[in-house]
Design a protein around this motif. Structure first.
Motif, PDB file in Angstrom:
ATOM      1  N   ALA A 170       3.055 -47.752   5.836  1.00  9.22           N
ATOM      2  CA  ALA A 170       3.922 -47.827   4.438  1.00  9.22           C
ATOM      3  C   ALA A 170       3.684 -46.014   4.432  1.00  9.22           C
ATOM      4  CB  ALA A 170       3.693 -48.720   3.996  1.00  9.22           C
ATOM      5  N   LEU A 186      10.851 -50.179   2.516  1.00 12.29           N
ATOM      6  CA  LEU A 186       9.523 -50.656   2.008  1.00 12.29           C
ATOM      7  C   LEU A 186       9.406 -52.383   1.884  1.00 12.29           C
ATOM      8  CD1 LEU A 186       9.464 -48.424  -1.397  1.00 12.29           C
ATOM      9  CD2 LEU A 186       7.507 -48.953   0.445  1.00 12.29           C
ATOM     10  N   ILE A 234       7.983 -54.087   5.090  1.00 11.92           N
ATOM     11  CA  ILE A 234       6.008 -53.286   4.287  1.00 11.92           C
ATOM     12  C   ILE A 234       5.532 -54.565   4.176  1.00 11.92           C
ATOM     13  CG2 ILE A 234       4.502 -52.059   3.458  1.00 11.92           C
ATOM     14  CD1 ILE A 234       5.653 -51.015   6.262  1.00 11.92           C
ATOM     15  N   LEU A 285       2.941 -48.018  -4.125  1.00  8.54           N
ATOM     16  CA  LEU A 285       4.005 -49.090  -3.672  1.00  8.54           C
ATOM     17  C   LEU A 285       5.047 -49.568  -4.937  1.00  8.54           C
ATOM     18  CD1 LEU A 285       2.757 -51.059  -0.717  1.00  8.54           C
ATOM     19  CD2 LEU A 285       4.873 -49.806  -0.700  1.00  8.54           C
TER      20      LEU A 285
END
Length: 647
Positions: free
Chosen positions: A257, A275, A278, A300
Motif C-alpha cells: 500500500a 486502495l 488494499i 491511508l
C-alpha cells in the motif's frame, strides 16, 4: 532463496525476445533442408499478425492437432491476433516442428507453453511433444527458483487467459508463497536480522525511510510488492492459506500500500481502485486493528480524502482508527488544509466522537486508555486553537467531545485555552470565564499552576483557584517534610507516607528521609529541599553515630523553638495579648512530652504570606542537618548520657 543473498527483481524484469535473427535464419535453413530431402515444396502459408510463414504440410499435420484439422480445409491458415506469444512464439515452435532444439528460458517458457497448448501439440500426436516438455521445464526448473518464478509470473500478464487456464499463474503463486514461508522459517539460520513483524512496526513512526530500511533487509518482500495487484492479492491469500502468521503477512500488505501511495505518476482512478483492494486485504477486524500501526491508517485516510474515495471506505478507516486511537500521536493526524471548517477536521472530530461514544460514556471505571485519548485530544486542540476564525461556541463544542471526567491532566487543555484567548483578545471576562470553566486547577501540574496564577489572560476566578491550589500544595509539602523528621528521629512513621525500605534498616545514614520517595511534581518546597540535600548528603561512618544522635536532638530543640515563635506571631496578629514568659514556659512544659510529629498542627496554620520566610529558615536548618557526621566531635560521648536541655 535467501534475503541476504538474493538480488531484487522488483525494479524491472528484463524481457528477452522469444526469437532472434539467429532463430529466423535457422528456421529458413531447416525449411530449405526439408525441401531438399523430401523434394516437396513449402505449400502451407501461415499468417501470424504481420508475418507470413511458408511451411511444409506434413510436419505441421503430424505434430499439431490444430493444423491437423485446419489443413484438411485449406493450405492457407490465419492465426488470431491474440495468438499467445505472437509471431515470435510461433517461429520458435516451427523450429521445433522441423526437429531442431528449442531454446527455452524463464522469459519465454510461459508463452511457448500457451502457444503449444493452442496448437494442440500434445502426446496424442507424438511422444515428447512440446506441451509435456514445457511442463517438465516449469516444474523442475522454474518453480524451484525464486527469481525464475517471479520472471514467469510477470510474463503471464500478457498471456491471459491461457496462462490461467493452464494453471501456470497458480503454480507460480503457490511456489512463491511456499518459498516465502521457508524464508521466514529460515531453517539454515542464515538470516542476520529477524523478519519484520507488526509488533515491531507498531512502535515505530510510519515513514518512507522506515519502509526502505525494512525492504533493504528483506529483499523478498520488495520483490512481492512489485507484482501487479491481481497477482499480489493471490500471493497474500496463499500465504495465509499455507499458514504464515498474520504478524508477518500484514506488513507485506502495508508495504505494498505504501508503494501505491508513493506513486505520484499513477492515474487517480487506478490508485483509488488499488486502495479499495488494499482495505479488503487488510485484517480489519478487532484483532488486526490492534496491531496495524495507527500512523499507517492515517496515511491511508489522508490519501483517501485526496482521491475522494467513497464514503464507505473512509468511514471504514475512521472506525478502525477509533479502535486504536490510544496508540496514535498528534503527528499522525490528517493535516488540516482547509481550516477548521474543512473535511479534515471533521474527520478527526468524528474519530474521537466515535471513541468517546463507545469507551467513555456511561463507563463507571474508565480505562487507562481513556486518559491517553483525552490528553491526545487536548493536544490536538492546541493546534486548532490558533485559528482566528474559530468561534467561542465551536471551540467549547470541541472541548466537550471528551468528557471532563476522562481528563486526568489538564495541562494540554490549559495550553489550548491560553492559545485561544491570545487569538481572541476581544472576549469579555464573562466569556473567558465560560470557556475556562472546563479547567480543574487540581489537575494542573505545579509549573502550569504557577503559570496560570501569573497569566493575565485568564479570568479572575481561575487565577484565584490556582492560587488556592498552590497554597494547599505548599502546606502539604511542609507537612510531609515535618513527618520525614519525625520518622528520622523515632524510627516510627505514622501518616500518609509509608516505606518498607526504612522499617528495619540498620544503616546509619540518617540524612535520607521518606520525603525523597514522594512525587515532587506538585510539591515545590519539598523538591527544593530534596535537590539541596542531594548535592550535599554526606556518607556517615559508623564511628560517627554517637555524634549524629546528639546533633539530631539539638535539631529537635531548634524546631520546637521555631514552632513556639510562629505560634506567638499568629497570636499577636489576631489582636490577642502576648503571653507572659511564665505562661509561655508553662505551655512549653505541658507540651514537652508531645511527639515531635504534632508540630504539623502548627506548620499547617502558617499563613501564605509567611511561607517564604519560613521556608528560608527551614532550608537553613536542613543544611545544618546535612552536615551531620562530617566532622568528628572533640570528645566521644555516649548517646544515652546526653539529654536535651529543658526549654
Amino acid at each position: 532463496m535467501n534475503a541476504s543473498g538474493s538480488t531484487s527483481l522488483s525494479a524491472s524484469i528484463l524481457s528477452s525476445p522469444l526469437s532472434s535473427p539467429n532463430v529466423t535464419a535457422l528456421l529458413k535453413i531447416k525449411i530449405i533442408s526439408w525441401s531438399q530431402e523430401t523434394g516437396l515444396p513449402a505449400s502451407v502459408c501461415v499468417h501470424v499478425a504481420n508475418r507470413i510463414f511458408n511451411l511444409h504440410k506434413y510436419p505441421l499435420f503430424s505434430k499439431s492437432g490444430y493444423f491437423n484439422r485446419k489443413l484438411t480445409e485449406s493450405n492457407e491458415i490465419k492465426l488470431p491476433d491474440n495468438f499467445p506469444g505472437g509471431p515470435e512464439a510461433f517461429e520458435m515452435i516451427s523450429l521445433f516442428i522441423y526437429g531442431s532444439s528449442t531454446l527455452v528460458d524463464p522469459f519465454n517458457v510461459a508463452a511457448l507453453r500457451c502457444a503449444s497448448e493452442y496448437l494442440e501439440m500434445t502426446e496424442e500426436y507424438t511422444s515428447g511433444n512440446l506441451c509435456e516438455r514445457f511442463d517438465i521445464y516449469l516444474n523442475q526448473v522454474v518453480l524451484q527458483s525464486w527469481e525464475d518464478t517471479l520472471i514467469v509470473l510477470q510474463q503471464c500478464q500478457n498471456l491471459v487467459p491461457w496462462a490461467e487456464e493452464l494453471l501456470i499463474v497458480s503454480r507460480c503463486i503457490e511456489s512463491l508463497a511456499f518459498m516465502a514461508c521457508m524464508e521466514i522459517l529460515d531453517p539454515e539460520r542464515r538470516r542476520d536480522q529477524p523478519v519484520v513483524t507488526l509488533e515491531a512496526l507498531s512502535f515505530q513512526k510510519w515513514s518512507d525511510e522506515m519502509v526502505q530500511e525494512v525492504l533493504s533487509q528483506d529483499v523478498w518482500i520488495k520483490d512481492l510488492i512489485a507484482l501487479p495487484f491481481g497477482y499480489f492479492k493471490r500471493v497474500i491469500a496463499s500465504l495465509r492459506r499455507q499458514g504464515m502468521k498474520e504478524k508477518y503477512v500484514t506488513p507485506i500488505v502495508l508495504f505494498y500500500a505504501n508503494s501505491i501511495l508513493s506513486d505520484e505518476n499513477g492515474r487517480k482512478e487506478d490508485i483509488a481502485m488499488l486502495l479499495k483492494g488494499i482495505l479488503d486485504l487488510l485484517n480489519m477486524g478487532e484483532k488486526g486493528s490492534k496491531v496495524i500501526p495507527v500512523g499507517f491508517y492515517f496515511i491511508l485516510l489522508s490519501k483517501s480524502l485526496k482521491l475522494d474515495l467513497d464514503k464507505e471506505y473512509t468511514l471504514k478507516l475512521q472506525n478502525q482508527i477509533s479502535g486504536v486511537l490510544h496508540m496514535a500521536q498528534v503527528e499522525d493526524f490528517v493535516e488540516t488544509e482547509s481550516g477548521t471548517g474543512g473535511i479534515e477536521m471533521e474527520i478527526i472530530e468524528n474519530i474521537f466522537s466515535t471513541y468517546a461514544l463507545f469507551n467513555m460514556c456511561g463507563n463507571n471505571s474508565p480505562s487507562p486508555y481513556n486518559f491517553v485519548v483525552a490528553e491526545l485530544w487536548d493536544s490536538y486542540l492546541t493546534r486548532v486553537a490558533s485559528d482566528m476564525k474559530m468561534e467561542l461556541k465551536r471551540f467549547m463544542e470541541l472541548i466537550e467531545i471528551v468528557p471532563v471526567s476522562c481528563r486526568q491532566n489538564h495541562d494540554h487543555l490549559y495550553r489550548a485555552l491560553d492559545i485561544f484567548l491570545q487569538m481572541h483578545p476581544e472576549l469579555s471576562q464573562d466569556e473567558k470565564s465560560t470557556v475556562c470553566k472546563y479547567i480543574n486547577c487540581q489537575k494542573l501540574s505545579q509549573e502550569v499552576c504557577v503559570e496560570a496564577v501569573q497569566n493575565e489572560l485568564m479570568p479572575l476566578r481561575l487565577i484565584v483557584q490556582a492560587l488556592f491550589i498552590q497554597q494547599l500544595n505548599t502546606h502539604k509539602a511542609l507537612k510531609e517534610c515535618s513527618d520525614s523528621f519525625r520518622y528520622t528521629h523515632n524510627g516510627d512513621f505514622s501518616g500518609s507516607l509509608t516505606s518498607s525500605r526504612y522499617a528495619h534498616s540498620k544503616s546509619q545514614n540518617l540524612v535520607e528521609s521518606p520525603c525523597d520517595l514522594q512525587d515532587t511534581r506538585n510539591k515545590p518546597l519539598s523538591f527544593l529541599i530534596q535537590k539541596d540535600l542531594s548535592s550535599q548528603k554526606p556518607e556517615l561512618h559508623k564511628t560517627e553515630y554517637e555524634s549524629t544522635s546528639f546533633r539530631i536532638q539539638s535539631l529537635e530543640q531548634q524546631l520546637m523553638t521555631l514552632k513556639r515563635t510562629l505560634q506567638l506571631q499568629n497570636t499577636s496578629k489576631k489582636g490577642g495579648q502576648v503571653s507572659t514568659k511564665g505562661e509561655l514556659e508553662g505551655r512549653t512544659m505541658n507540651k514537652r512530652r508531645t511527639p515531635i510529629g504534632q508540630m504539623t498542627n502548627c506548620i499547617g496554620t502558617v499563613n501564605f504570606a509567611s511561607q517564604r520566610k519560613y521556608a528560608s529558615r527551614l532550608l537553613k536548618v536542613f543544611r545544618r542537618f546535612s552536615l551531620f557526621g562530617r566532622t568528628k566531635p572533640k570528645r566521644k560521648q555516649s548517646v544515652t548520657s546526653i539529654r536535651p536541655k529543658s526549654v
